[in-house]
Design a protein around this motif. Structure first.
Motif, mmCIF file in Angstrom:
data_model
loop_
_atom_site.group_PDB
_atom_site.id
_atom_site.type_symbol
_atom_site.label_atom_id
_atom_site.label_comp_id
_atom_site.label_asym_id
_atom_site.label_seq_id
_atom_site.Cartn_x
_atom_site.Cartn_y
_atom_site.Cartn_z
ATOM 1 N N TYR A 1 0.857 -1.190 0.000
ATOM 2 C CA TYR A 1 0.000 0.000 0.000
ATOM 3 C C TYR A 1 0.892 1.239 0.000
ATOM 4 N N ARG A 2 0.790 2.036 -1.072
ATOM 5 C CA ARG A 2 1.632 3.226 -1.209
ATOM 6 C C ARG A 2 0.814 4.501 -1.445
ATOM 7 N N TYR A 3 -0.481 4.375 -1.331
ATOM 8 C CA TYR A 3 -1.359 5.506 -1.646
ATOM 9 C C TYR A 3 -1.250 6.624 -0.607
ATOM 10 N N GLU A 4 -0.980 6.234 0.631
ATOM 11 C CA GLU A 4 -0.917 7.212 1.713
ATOM 12 C C GLU A 4 -0.040 6.632 2.824
ATOM 13 N N LYS A 5 0.562 7.489 3.635
ATOM 14 C CA LYS A 5 1.382 7.022 4.749
ATOM 15 C C LYS A 5 0.919 7.694 6.026
ATOM 16 N N ASN A 6 0.535 6.861 7.002
ATOM 17 C CA ASN A 6 0.141 7.343 8.321
ATOM 18 C C ASN A 6 0.334 6.177 9.291
ATOM 19 N N ASP A 7 1.462 6.190 9.975
ATOM 20 C CA ASP A 7 1.823 5.051 10.825
ATOM 21 C C ASP A 7 0.812 4.810 11.938
ATOM 22 N N GLN A 8 0.234 5.877 12.456
ATOM 23 C CA GLN A 8 -0.721 5.728 13.555
ATOM 24 C C GLN A 8 -1.963 4.968 13.102
ATOM 25 N N ALA B 1 -4.106 -4.447 2.391
ATOM 26 C CA ALA B 1 -3.234 -3.445 1.780
ATOM 27 C C ALA B 1 -3.384 -3.431 0.261
ATOM 28 N N LYS B 2 -3.407 -4.607 -0.357
ATOM 29 C CA LYS B 2 -3.535 -4.676 -1.810
ATOM 30 C C LYS B 2 -4.897 -4.150 -2.272
ATOM 31 N N THR B 3 -5.959 -4.507 -1.531
ATOM 32 C CA THR B 3 -7.302 -4.052 -1.899
ATOM 33 C C THR B 3 -7.423 -2.537 -1.751
ATOM 34 N N ALA B 4 -6.886 -2.016 -0.653
ATOM 35 C CA ALA B 4 -6.939 -0.577 -0.421
ATOM 36 C C ALA B 4 -6.141 0.190 -1.478
ATOM 37 N N GLU B 5 -5.001 -0.340 -1.860
ATOM 38 C CA GLU B 5 -4.183 0.287 -2.893
ATOM 39 C C GLU B 5 -4.926 0.298 -4.230
ATOM 40 N N LYS B 6 -5.512 -0.841 -4.580
ATOM 41 C CA LYS B 6 -6.217 -0.953 -5.854
ATOM 42 C C LYS B 6 -7.407 -0.005 -5.929
ATOM 43 N N ARG B 7 -8.111 0.155 -4.801
ATOM 44 C CA ARG B 7 -9.318 0.997 -4.780
ATOM 45 C C ARG B 7 -9.004 2.440 -4.380
ATOM 46 N N MET B 8 -7.708 2.718 -4.166
ATOM 47 C CA MET B 8 -7.252 4.062 -3.791
ATOM 48 C C MET B 8 -8.006 4.575 -2.560
ATOM 49 N N LEU B 9 -8.086 3.721 -1.547
ATOM 50 C CA LEU B 9 -8.756 4.085 -0.301
ATOM 51 C C LEU B 9 -7.791 4.799 0.632
ATOM 52 N N LYS B 10 -8.275 5.816 1.320
ATOM 53 C CA LYS B 10 -7.514 6.450 2.378
ATOM 54 C C LYS B 10 -7.457 5.504 3.584
ATOM 55 N N LEU B 11 -6.434 5.665 4.394
ATOM 56 C CA LEU B 11 -6.260 4.772 5.540
ATOM 57 C C LEU B 11 -7.420 4.886 6.532
ATOM 58 N N GLN B 12 -7.962 6.087 6.702
ATOM 59 C CA GLN B 12 -9.106 6.233 7.594
ATOM 60 C C GLN B 12 -10.313 5.470 7.047
ATOM 61 N N GLU B 13 -10.486 5.470 5.739
ATOM 62 C CA GLU B 13 -11.568 4.695 5.123
ATOM 63 C C GLU B 13 -11.372 3.201 5.389
ATOM 64 N N VAL B 14 -10.133 2.740 5.256
ATOM 65 C CA VAL B 14 -9.828 1.334 5.508
ATOM 66 C C VAL B 14 -10.172 0.966 6.948
ATOM 67 N N LEU B 15 -9.753 1.820 7.879
ATOM 68 C CA LEU B 15 -10.031 1.564 9.291
ATOM 69 C C LEU B 15 -11.528 1.551 9.571
ATOM 70 N N ASP B 16 -12.263 2.490 8.997
ATOM 71 C CA ASP B 16 -13.715 2.540 9.207
ATOM 72 C C ASP B 16 -14.389 1.285 8.678
ATOM 73 N N ILE B 17 -13.936 0.804 7.531
ATOM 74 C CA ILE B 17 -14.511 -0.424 6.962
ATOM 75 C C ILE B 17 -14.264 -1.601 7.887
ATOM 76 N N ILE B 18 -13.059 -1.707 8.416
ATOM 77 C CA ILE B 18 -12.729 -2.813 9.322
ATOM 78 C C ILE B 18 -13.556 -2.722 10.607
ATOM 79 N N LYS B 19 -13.735 -1.519 11.130
ATOM 80 C CA LYS B 19 -14.528 -1.337 12.346
ATOM 81 C C LYS B 19 -15.970 -1.791 12.138
ATOM 82 N N LYS B 20 -16.495 -1.489 10.958
ATOM 83 C CA LYS B 20 -17.880 -1.851 10.662
ATOM 84 C C LYS B 20 -18.007 -3.296 10.163
ATOM 85 N N LYS B 21 -16.833 -3.932 9.906
ATOM 86 C CA LYS B 21 -16.805 -5.308 9.404
ATOM 87 C C LYS B 21 -17.592 -5.456 8.106
#
Length: 280
Positions: free
Chosen positions: A223-230, A250-270
């Motif tokens: 995943y190289r679309y965005e960097k935010n270690d936290q 990481a691969k799915t988020a990169e392909k869909r150009m998702l921001k890391l906060q979007e990725v986290l929200d998706i995981i939280k909501k399952k």
């Protein structure tokens, strides 16, 4: 037709076993024909070193275990933690340290895995022998015995370099003492296996999740679309640093150009965007 129920008798009384040791490069007579057995008995699944993150210490420990123990070594861990990757990494780094080498994938039973490996059968020059066997319910058992007998002939070299067998994804059927004794291929072979199960008769190496820094490195490798270690650390914590989940997310988020906060929200909501998350 011989009785194949007593595999120990077959092991040591087989005409194939009685032919004697075979060494790398040896040209010898099998059923009247001059044949040569290759160093690689079948296709080896090598992996690029740069694809492997955080498993160097695991590689070193597994190699040490194989060197010092007479038992089969089992890499054990939950599904998707990286057992097969570690086995591929071991093969890539160590295959030249062995006299003969074979990799067998187990998808149903260990006997079927050997009996269905056409490349292995071809390298061992056993195609005609197996075709000559009666096509009955005992065919797989007989084929398994013939293949292991021929492999047992393959000797270590003059300097004591052993042979290596890798068994990927073995199941509980290998715990049968007769099967385990045959698969051990003593005295000239080392055997490395992977399994989700803790199996009797093996020296166990438990493969654990990646450390935080290594897991983060693996995530950013895909995943190289965005960097935010936290945010990445919180994502990793929620999936328990599970290797396959890290790669897929990481691969799915990169392909869909998702921001890391979007990725986290998706995981939280399952939400079912990601095809796999860490097993519960």
């Amino acid at each position: 037709m011989p009785n194949f129920s007593n595999s120990k008798n077959i092991l040591y009384q087989s005409p194939i076993y009685a032919e004697g040791d075979v060494h790398v490069g040896d040209i010898y007579n099998i059923q009247g024909a001059v044949r040569k057995i290759p160093f690689q008995l079948n296709s080896l699944p090598f992996i690029a070193k740069e694809e492997v993150v955080g498993r160097k210490d695991d590689f070193t420990e597994v190699k040490k275990m194989l060197e010092v123990t007479d038992r089969l070594v089992l890499v054990n861990g939950v599904g998707g933690i990286g057992k097969t990757t570690l086995a591929k990494y071991f093969t890539t780094l160590s295959y030249q340290d062995y006299n003969y080498i074979a990799w067998v994938n187990n998808t149903s039973s260990i006997k079927e895995a050997f009996a269905n490996d056409l490349a292995l059968i071809d390298s061992l020059h056993l195609k005609a022998d197996l075709e000559a066997l009666p096509q009955d319910k005992n065919w797989t058992e007989k084929a398994f015995v013939l293949i292991l007998n021929r492999m047992r002939q393959l000797a270590s070299d003059e300097n004591g370099k052993k042979n290596l067998l890798i068994l990927d994804n073995v199941g509980s059927d290998i715990e049968d003492l007769d099967i385990l004794e045959q698969v051990a291929l003593k005295p000239n072979w080392k055997v490395l296996a992977t399994s989700r199960n803790v199996l009797e008769g093996f020296k166990i190496f438990e493969l654990l999740a990646l450390a935080k820094e290594e897991a983060m490195q693996l995530f950013y490798q895909h995943y190289r679309y965005e960097k935010n270690d936290q945010l990445v650390e919180e994502i990793l914590q929620r999936i328990a640093y599970h290797t396959l989940s890290i790669e897929v997310i990481a691969k799915t988020a990169e392909k869909r150009m998702l921001k890391l906060q979007e990725v986290l929200d998706i995981i939280k909501k399952k939400l079912p965007l990601f095809p796999i998350l860490v097993p519960t």
